[in-house]
Design an enzyme around this catalytic site. Structure first.
Site, PDB file in Angstrom:
ATOM      1  N   ARG B  58       0.990  -1.591  -0.366  1.00 12.77           N
ATOM      2  CA  ARG B  58      -0.086   0.315   0.624  1.00 12.77           C
ATOM      3  C   ARG B  58       0.566   1.771  -0.281  1.00 12.77           C
ATOM      4  O   ARG B  58       1.097   1.905  -0.991  1.00 12.77           O
ATOM      5  CB  ARG B  58      -1.072  -0.058   0.830  1.00 12.77           C
ATOM      6  N   THR B  59       1.793   1.672   1.001  1.00 19.86           N
ATOM      7  CA  THR B  59       2.483   2.821   0.938  1.00 19.86           C
ATOM      8  C   THR B  59       3.330   3.092   0.136  1.00 19.86           C
ATOM      9  O   THR B  59       3.525   3.977  -0.261  1.00 19.86           O
ATOM     10  CB  THR B  59       3.072   2.538   2.504  1.00 19.86           C
ATOM     11  N   LYS B  86      23.773  -8.339   8.464  1.00 19.26           N
ATOM     12  CA  LYS B  86      24.836  -8.774   6.724  1.00 19.26           C
ATOM     13  C   LYS B  86      25.341  -8.026   5.885  1.00 19.26           C
ATOM     14  O   LYS B  86      26.398  -7.712   5.475  1.00 19.26           O
ATOM     15  CB  LYS B  86      25.580 -10.485   6.781  1.00 19.26           C
ATOM     16  N   ARG B 108      10.901   3.383   5.085  1.00 17.74           N
ATOM     17  CA  ARG B 108      10.272   2.342   6.293  1.00 17.74           C
ATOM     18  C   ARG B 108      11.370   1.569   6.276  1.00 17.74           C
ATOM     19  O   ARG B 108      12.242   1.181   5.833  1.00 17.74           O
ATOM     20  CB  ARG B 108       8.991   2.094   5.323  1.00 17.74           C
ATOM     21  N   HIS B 136       4.331   7.368  11.510  1.00 24.16           N
ATOM     22  CA  HIS B 136       4.163   6.821  10.228  1.00 24.16           C
ATOM     23  C   HIS B 136       3.470   8.481   9.496  1.00 24.16           C
ATOM     24  O   HIS B 136       2.092   8.487   9.277  1.00 24.16           O
ATOM     25  CB  HIS B 136       3.251   6.223   9.831  1.00 24.16           C
TER      26      HIS B 136
END
Lengths: 425, 311
Positions: B58-59, B86, B108, B136
């Site tokens: 979505r975002t 790593k 994000r 957010h």
């Protein structure tokens, strides 16, 4: 022969806090007097305006060597200690391999002696592999040079094992040092649980996770009539638990770190990984209680928990960074400002917390400048005001939240075994 | 105008005037979305990088489309979290992207505060598309936009945020945004999913859903991550749904015209029944559309206004 002239001699072991000259012959203090007349064979240091104290001892240091030399080495750690005003340090056993065998104890001792900058007193593990199950060979490790025992960084989770360790140590009068943390209760926490952790969206560690184990270990020491030293107390309730135990006659001592009596969890805003420590930075009320705890003698001493890390390990997301502050080179001025200048401690009390008391807790013949004692001496300049510069640290660990802070009351000289310690520029 | 701070990490980085400006601009952007040709040249020649350390459909898509509709070049980088340990450090990745000339980095990340680290290291402007349990902000902006579309004014409106408040960056950003607009915020969930001292943020706290719902103007349901049950934060999905899920019967406790919102993705049958999710009070799909519009407006404010543009 070394003559320290015109300094303010502060030695709580003999109730001295006055201007006096100190004459060192060989490695011992040979004369204390209002006025000692220099002779040609004496090297004379004019210490007008400076504080002269028995050598400071940091009983909680991570030297990282062997095995973790990318974080710190014994050499760099000893240099940092000397620069920070210390003449002795006790180092924690969470190296690689951990200090649960004679070989590692001896390695640390030999290298410490080779550099000769500060006395190095290795602490060995309570349990083999620092795993919390089987006791180490405490007697043999002590003979090899271990000064005390701790699974620092890890609590001995099993109360039965901790009880046996305390019981067994009693046979030799050994000191056990406890890092107090209920790991299940602390969970995935990375900072003190409170309003700030809520706002920052970081998992919190409740103060209780520390206090439960402080209470447990004190009760176990009480049960076994053994000695326990509580490492880096950080909460107000923790101080109260120790106060009550001391009133009952339990053989408990405790330390506090400079960062815990200086900073609160507010410092974590901005997510600087250099503010990530274990136990975490707590609240204003806790800081106040720690300072008062020192003043009232509930907390016996100041120890840095010097925990150097490599730059790349700390320059990561807060959650992923290891815990710890490189503390040796800022401890004295932080204490000078926050404890002495702000009126919590007198000068003799400050010296007690840095020298007399850690020596007593570790059971070493230090922390006093009585005639005939070994000349380990710390000199502080009360008027020196300068900024903390991490890039000038001798420690390989530049992880400090105090970079750029302007502080007063810096150590300017250490003398170990009667010799002035000189560091490379 | 535009936004004063270099990076938008928290709703507290914005003044109320700046929030209002973004929301006003979003109206115009929403018009563009309705056109046949959904493209304007406003951000032509600008580079936006979507740097996603967590899965998101979505975002990420919303930001990608917003950037493209505005005419920018948009690049998506997905870094699987498992390789973080790593792999390359965030700082090195950030500096690399910066050196390639990114104007805006939308990130994000599962770790709260990761954007502070990023923002200090890059010249590009940083937009927080979600960091751990912290914030957010674009979700809060699109939620504000949606609420204002239906309610005109939020002063004194009762907004109930229900679910896993402890781990919710949506809740934290919305609390800041809603308080700035004068709403009366209630948070509700089991105590195990309620963060310490949350009431000090100026919200009402209740563990009883009925109390949160009573006469509410807006109900904002949060997604419950089902694996939290394994960590002992609630006994079972069944029990959670029973006490903290929204169904028709409970919805009736709110005002008749109360809005039902959800940031998505939904666990139908857990925190919200399908019936409620699709009822006439639900504005969940509208939130998605508004998300694109609000992000276009934000990119306009942050990606379009530059002082060092060579004419």
């Amino acid at each position: 022969m070394l003559l320290l002239k015109n300094g303010l001699l502060v030695d709580p072991s003999q109730d001295i806090c006055e201007k006096a000259d100190v004459l060192v012959v060989g490695n011992t203090v040979s004369q204390l007097s209002k006025e000692i007349t220099p002779t040609p064979e004496m090297e004379v240091l004019d210490l007008s305006g400076k504080v002269v104290a028995p050598g400071f001892i940091d009983m909680h240091v991570h030297l990282r060597e062997p095995g973790l030399e990318h974080k710190e080495t014994i050499l760099a750690g000893c240099q940092a200690a000397a620069k920070g005003g210390f003449t002795g340090l006790a180092c924690m056993p969470n190296t690689s391999p951990v200090v649960d065998n004679e070989g590692t104890v001896e390695l640390i001792l030999v290298r410490g002696q080779k550099y000769g900058l500060v006395h190095v007193y290795p602490i060995a593990c309570i349990t083999k592999g620092q795993e919390g199950n089987e006791l180490t060979e405490m007697g043999i490790l002590h003979e090899a040079g271990a000064i005390a025992f701790s699974d620092d960084g890890k609590t001995v989770k099993n109360s039965g094992v901790m009880r046996r360790a305390l019981d067994y140590a009693k046979a030799f009068g050994f000191l056990l040092i406890s890092h107090c943390e209920d790991e299940d209760l602390a969970g995935s926490g990375v900072m003190h649980e409170g309003l700030v952790s809520t706002e920052l969206g970081l998992a919190g560690i409740p103060a209780l996770s520390e206090e439960l184990i402080i209470e447990r270990d004190i009760r176990l020491a009480e049960l076994t009539k053994s000695r326990i030293h509580i490492a880096h107390v950080s909460t107000a309730r923790g101080v109260e638990i120790i106060r009550e135990a001391k009133k009952r006659g339990v053989k408990v001592t405790a330390e506090v770190t400079p960062h815990h009596f200086t900073l609160t969890h507010e410092a974590v805003r901005g997510y600087d990984p250099n503010t990530k420590v274990n136990p975490p930075l707590r609240t204003r009320e806790d800081v106040e209680a720690l300072r008062k705890g020192l003043a009232e003698g509930v907390i016996d001493c100041i120890a840095t928990d010097h925990a150097p890390h490599a730059r790349e390990e700390k320059e990561v997301e807060f959650n992923y960074a290891p815990c710890g502050i490189s503390g040796l080179e800022t401890a004295v001025p932080l204490a000078w400002e926050n404890l002495y200048l702000s009126g919590y401690l007198t000068l003799p009390q400050l010296v007690q917390c840095f020298s007399t008391n850690p020596a007593r807790i570790l059971g070493i013949d230090r922390g006093s400048l009585k005639v005939g004692k070994v000349a380990d001496i710390t000199v502080i300049d009360p008027n020196l005001k300068q900024k903390v510069d991490k890039d000038k640290f001798y420690s390989l660990g530049k992880n400090t939240p105090f970079h750029g802070w302007e502080l007063t009351g810096w150590p300017v000289l250490t003398i170990k075994d009667g010799k002035i310690i000189r560091l490379p520029e | 105008m535009g936004i004063k701070v270099k990076d938008l990490i928290s709703m507290s980085d914005l003044s109320v005037a700046e929030m209002k400006e973004i929301l006003t601009n979003a109206k115009a952007m929403k018009e563009i979305l309705k056109r046949d040709i959904k493209k304007v040249p406003t951000l032509r020649g600008r580079v936006i990088i979507n740097l996603f350390y967590e899965n998101s459909t979505r975002t990420r898509t919303s930001f990608e489309l917003a950037g493209k509709y505005m005419g920018a070049d948009v690049i998506n980088i997905n870094v699987s979290t498992s390789s973080v340990a790593k792999g390359e450090s965030l700082l090195d990745t950030a500096k690399t992207l910066d050196s390639m000339g990114a104007d805006v980095v939308v990130m994000r990340h599962p770790a709260s505060g990761a954007h502070h680290l990023l923002g200090q290291a890059v010249k590009a402007r940083v937009i927080n598309a979600g960091d751990g349990a912290h914030e957010h902000p674009t979700q809060a902006l699109l939620d504000l936009y949606t609420m204002l579309e239906y309610k005109q004014d939020l002063q004194g409106r009762k907004v109930a945020i229900i679910g896993d408040i402890l781990h919710s960056r949506v809740a934290r950003s919305n609390i800041l945004g809603l308080n700035a607009f004068g709403a009366q915020v209630w948070v509700c969930g089991p105590p195990t999913l309620m963060p310490a001292r949350i009431e000090d943020l100026g919200v009402n706290v209740t563990y009883k859903m009925e109390e949160a719902l009573a006469d509410a103007d807006v109900i904002m349901m949060l997604r419950i991550q089902l694996e939290r049950q394994k960590k002992g934060l609630f006994p079972s999905i069944r029990e959670y749904a029973k006490f903290y899920g929204l169904n028709k019967r409970k919805l009736a406790l709110a005002k008749r015209d109360a809005l039902v919102m959800h940031p998505g993705p939904m666990n139908r049958g857990v925190e919200i029944t399908a019936e409620v999710a699709e009822c006439c009070q639900a504005v969940i799909e509208e939130q998605v559309t508004n998300g694109v519009a609000v992000r276009m407006a934000l990119l306009y404010s942050m990606g379009g206004v530059k002082t060092n543009v060579i004419a």
